[in-house]
Design an enzyme around this catalytic site. Structure first.
Site, PDB file in Angstrom:
ATOM      1  N   GLY A   1       7.387  -1.324   4.327  1.00 13.92           N
ATOM      2  CA  GLY A   1       6.234  -1.871   3.623  1.00 13.92           C
ATOM      3  C   GLY A   1       6.028  -1.328   2.216  1.00 13.92           C
ATOM      4  N   GLN A   2       7.045  -0.671   1.652  1.00 18.26           N
ATOM      5  CA  GLN A   2       6.914  -0.192   0.280  1.00 18.26           C
ATOM      6  C   GLN A   2       6.781  -1.388  -0.661  1.00 18.26           C
ATOM      7  OE1 GLN A   2       9.519   0.426   2.277  1.00 18.26           O
ATOM      8  NE2 GLN A   2       9.657   2.613   2.611  1.00 18.26           N
ATOM      9  N   ARG A   3       6.140  -1.190  -1.793  1.00 15.33           N
ATOM     10  CA  ARG A   3       5.938  -2.283  -2.765  1.00 15.33           C
ATOM     11  C   ARG A   3       7.234  -2.991  -3.113  1.00 15.33           C
ATOM     12  NH1 ARG A   3       0.773  -2.293  -5.063  1.00 15.33           N
ATOM     13  NH2 ARG A   3      -0.176  -0.233  -5.038  1.00 15.33           N
TER      14      ARG A   3
END
Length: 116
Positions: free
Chosen positions: A66-68
């Site tokens: 879920g990192q940018r």
């Protein structure tokens, strides 16, 4: 003579999405092993099949980072998904608005998905 395992199972792929650090991997392994395990930040994705007793459905969970930088790639996993499980860390009050925006982006994409 056949056994229960000789029947072909239907496959269902479920995406686990959410911000980084929201608990997706912890939830995945809680569902898989029924215990809490120590996890590290997911880089890429984790894939696990769940054994569902007395079911003709094989469930595969895709825990996607879920990192940018990873979020724009989520859409590439949608076509094969039977469902989406969006995980929110309700304890992280500072990021609830960011989680809301990402969930909105996911649902907006599905609304405009071409139908077969």
């Amino acid at each position: 003579m056949g056994t229960r395992s000789s029947k072909p199972q239907k496959q269902a792929h479920v995406l686990m999405l959410g911000l980084d650090g929201s608990g997706k991997t912890t939830l995945l392994y809680k569902l898989k092993f029924n215990e809490s395990v120590w996890t590290v930040q997911t880089v890429g994705f984790n894939v696990e099949s769940l054994d569902i007793d007395r079911s003709s459905l094989a469930l595969t969970l895709w825990d996607i980072g879920g990192q940018r930088k990873m979020r724009p790639y989520w859409k590439h996993f949608y076509p094969d998904a039977a469902g989406v499980l969006f995980v929110v860390d309700s304890w992280d009050q500072k990021r609830l608005e960011e989680a809301r925006k990402e969930l909105h982006r996911v649902t907006k994409h599905h609304k405009h998905k071409p139908s077969n």
